[in-house]
Design a protein around this motif. Structure first.
Motif, PDB file in Angstrom:
ATOM      1  N   LEU A  20       5.135  -0.167  12.400  1.00  0.00           N
ATOM      2  CA  LEU A  20       4.889   0.371  11.059  1.00  0.00           C
ATOM      3  C   LEU A  20       4.090   1.660  11.062  1.00  0.00           C
ATOM      4  N   ILE A  21       3.215   1.822  12.034  1.00  0.00           N
ATOM      5  CA  ILE A  21       2.262   2.926  11.984  1.00  0.00           C
ATOM      6  C   ILE A  21       2.129   3.529  13.380  1.00  0.00           C
ATOM      7  N   ASN A  22       1.863   4.831  13.399  1.00  0.00           N
ATOM      8  CA  ASN A  22       1.715   5.506  14.670  1.00  0.00           C
ATOM      9  C   ASN A  22       0.600   4.875  15.504  1.00  0.00           C
ATOM     10  N   GLU A  23       0.849   4.746  16.818  1.00  0.00           N
ATOM     11  CA  GLU A  23      -0.119   4.042  17.666  1.00  0.00           C
ATOM     12  C   GLU A  23      -1.522   4.625  17.625  1.00  0.00           C
ATOM     13  N   ASP A  24      -1.597   5.941  17.434  1.00  0.00           N
ATOM     14  CA  ASP A  24      -2.944   6.524  17.454  1.00  0.00           C
ATOM     15  C   ASP A  24      -3.724   6.225  16.168  1.00  0.00           C
ATOM     16  N   LEU A  44       0.817  -1.220   0.000  1.00  0.00           N
ATOM     17  CA  LEU A  44       0.000   0.000   0.000  1.00  0.00           C
ATOM     18  C   LEU A  44       0.850   1.269   0.000  1.00  0.00           C
ATOM     19  N   THR A  45       1.909   1.268   0.812  1.00  0.00           N
ATOM     20  CA  THR A  45       2.639   2.527   0.982  1.00  0.00           C
ATOM     21  C   THR A  45       3.828   2.681   0.027  1.00  0.00           C
ATOM     22  N   PRO A  73      -0.286   7.680   0.903  1.00  0.00           N
ATOM     23  CA  PRO A  73       0.375   8.354   2.033  1.00  0.00           C
ATOM     24  C   PRO A  73       0.031   7.665   3.358  1.00  0.00           C
ATOM     25  N   LYS A  74       1.074   7.419   4.164  1.00  0.00           N
ATOM     26  CA  LYS A  74       0.864   6.679   5.416  1.00  0.00           C
ATOM     27  C   LYS A  74      -0.159   7.356   6.317  1.00  0.00           C
ATOM     28  N   GLU A  75      -0.168   8.693   6.254  1.00  0.00           N
ATOM     29  CA  GLU A  75      -1.086   9.404   7.161  1.00  0.00           C
ATOM     30  C   GLU A  75      -2.543   9.282   6.724  1.00  0.00           C
ATOM     31  N   ASN A  76      -2.769   8.638   5.597  1.00  0.00           N
ATOM     32  CA  ASN A  76      -4.164   8.399   5.178  1.00  0.00           C
ATOM     33  C   ASN A  76      -4.649   6.996   5.517  1.00  0.00           C
ATOM     34  N   LEU A  77      -3.849   6.256   6.274  1.00  0.00           N
ATOM     35  CA  LEU A  77      -4.251   4.884   6.585  1.00  0.00           C
ATOM     36  C   LEU A  77      -4.500   4.683   8.080  1.00  0.00           C
ATOM     37  N   TYR A  78      -5.513   3.888   8.383  1.00  0.00           N
ATOM     38  CA  TYR A  78      -5.785   3.441   9.745  1.00  0.00           C
ATOM     39  C   TYR A  78      -5.796   1.917   9.734  1.00  0.00           C
ATOM     40  N   VAL A  79      -5.479   1.314  10.869  1.00  0.00           N
ATOM     41  CA  VAL A  79      -5.634  -0.142  10.923  1.00  0.00           C
ATOM     42  C   VAL A  79      -6.394  -0.514  12.188  1.00  0.00           C
TER      43      VAL A  79
END
Ligand code: ATP
Ligand code: MG
Ligand code: MG
Ligand code: MG
Length: 487
Positions: A150-154, A113-114, A120-126
């Motif tokens: 891989l992704i910010n905790e929030d 995806l990235t 853009p990573k800031e457009n993804l949530y998991v």
């Protein structure tokens, strides 16, 4: 990036990571008594998870033609009204049968995806499964730890059992899942909403694109869980939704999967579609445009479902899967008739566009193009005659009607015998200054539904169980047919 490229890059990516690429299974299942249509990528592999048979490779990837119009997964009512649920859609998927597990699956999903698709990573949530002690299922710490790298905790959201735990049934293989959502809101819209817990359902432009299921448990008859000796991965990503994200659109219908069909439909009907970015307001003109847009989305969606089903060997009929296909086609004809002023067969004219567009990857649609066109044209012609007969009968009802309210049972008769849509009945009555007893109609419909449901279908978890012998009694329309109220 064209949709063709999006599909190819997915398959190339997993091929380069050791996956065998297999063709889509047919959309219609002929040899599975528990499921009418393929509704997910894993359906063709389910026996492997149950330990029956051995797959050709322990790493497989594909794109699967799916249809979600019956049983547990029935999205038909949403189709046309939202911009990201379809009847027929492609599900891109990768599988591990007792081979790799969470670490690889999550890392590859993120890399694809990235880095490949460059979302853009800031457009993804998991999302990660939060655990459910009452049902003996633990929090998915392992997935959480992998995502945290891989992704910010929030941006990691905890999900409940309904969304983030997959079970085949009351017993058997099961496990937690991690979903990936893409945020397509504009910067202005983002600024309006703060807080982290934003997944789809909270905002129409924050959409689930990919589900990664980690099968690691076996649920035993007494409800307890044991670890599976071999763990599996099963993922599914909505192809049209991915195209939307990659083509910078906010509606699946604004991607090149649908625009050629929409252009052709505009040409046939003279009605114009407005893309999702055009803000509609409260004016009468906007309301009319919105109805046009819904009808256009319904038609271009449904033609795909019907065409692929016919190409895969399912002709419209009065029973079982054939009846479901007939109903989908009639829904398209009805929307055209009511909102796009189509009084002659028109859906069949879209098949050539579809074959042209999809034929390279799905040769069956090209090979069967003539048959599919003819079958749809015949169905259209016969349903339009039925609509015509229904209209005459309705005229008689109106003539006989002494008071101002037409009994709901009369409308139901029209609907049940002639497949005459209730919203059309209501519209015509209103034009004649009469009213319809809608409550009476709903009651008659509910009674009918109870009869056919009791007779023909028992819905279980992921598979809808048809009781043999009773399939033939599946009659009448679903309640979906009276969803649109013309006011
Ligand atoms: P949603 O919550 O949006 O209804 P889902 O959770 O039911 O999706 P899954 O069963 O997890 O969907 O299927 C995997 C993926 O397939 C989803 O993440 C989504 O991208 C896509 N998908 C599911 N249903 C549809 C549909 N009706 N039309 C288009 N894509 C779909
Ligand atoms: Mg769903
Ligand atoms: Mg979901
Ligand atoms: Mg899901």
């Amino acid at each position: 990036m064209t949709s063709q490229d999006v599909r190819k890059q997915f398959l190339d990516f997993f091929a380069s990571n050791g996956h065998l690429i297999v063709p889509s299974a047919p959309i219609v299942l002929k040899d599975d008594p528990t499921l009418m249509f393929n509704n997910s990528g894993m359906a063709q592999f389910k026996e492997y998870f149950l330990g029956n048979g051995t797959p050709k490779s322990n790493r497989i990837a594909d794109t699967q033609k799916c249809l979600r119009v019956s049983g547990k997964h029935n999205d038909l009512e949403d189709v046309g009204f939202d911009t990201y649920h379809h009847t027929m859609f492609e599900m891109l998927g990768n599988w591990s049968f007792g081979d790799y597990f969470k670490k690889e699956a999550i890392s590859w999903a993120w890399q694809l995806l990235t880095e490949v698709y460059k979302i853009p990573k800031e457009n993804l949530y998991v999302s990660v499964f939060e655990g459910n002690p009452a049902e003996n299922v633990p929090f998915d710490q392992e997935a959480w730890d992998i995502w945290k790298e891989l992704i910010n905790e929030d941006r990691i959201i905890l999900g409940n059992k309904k969304d983030n735990f997959w079970e085949m049934g009351d017993q058997g293989p099961c496990g937690p899942c991690s979903e990936i959502h893409v945020d397509l809101r504009t910067a202005d819209e983002k600024a309006l909403v703060s807080g982290k817990s934003l997944v789809n359902n909270d905002h129409p432009q924050v959409v689930e694109i990919w589900n990664n299921v980690f099968m690691e448990f076996n649920r035993k008859a007494d409800g307890s869980l044991e670890k599976l000796p071999a763990k599996h991965v099963d993922t599914g990503m909505g192809f049209e939704r991915l195209c939307m994200a990659l083509q910078g659109k906010t509606s699946n219908y604004d991607t090149d999967v649908f625009t050629p069909l929409i252009e052709k439909l505009e040409q046939i009907t003279g009605f114009k579609y407005t893309s999702n970015d055009v803000i509609l307001n409260d004016s009468e003109e906007s309301k009319e445009q919105n109805k046009t847009n819904i009808a256009i989305r319904v038609v271009v969606d449904h033609v795909r479902a019907v065409a692929f089903a016919i190409a895969d060997g399912q002709l419209p009929s009065n029973t079982g899967a054939g009846y479901v296909i007939r109903r989908i086609l009639r829904r398209a004809i009805r929307y055209g008739f009511t909102f796009l002023n189509t009084k002659e067969p028109f859906v069949n004219q879209l098949v050539a566009v579809l074959a042209n567009q999809m034929g390279e990857f799905f040769p069956e649609i090209k090979a069967q193009q003539q048959l599919v066109t003819n079958v749809i044209r015949e169905e259209e012609a016969s349903f339009l005659r039925t609509l015509d007969q229904g209209l005459q009968l309705l005229d008689k009802v109106i003539e006989d009607e002494k008071g101002k309210i037409v009994a709901g049972t009369k409308a139901f008769e029209l609907y049940d015998t002639f497949g005459f849509p209730i919203d059309l009945t209501a519209l015509i009555l209103r034009e004649k200054g009469l009213e319809l007893d809608e409550v009476g109609f709903t009651v008659a419909m509910q009674e009918q539904k109870n009869r056919s449901r009791a007779a023909s279908e028992v819905s279980t978890e992921d598979w809808s169980v048809l009781i043999p012998g009773n399939v033939e009694t599946f009659v009448g329309y679903d309640q979906i047919e009276n969803e649109v109220k013309i006011t």
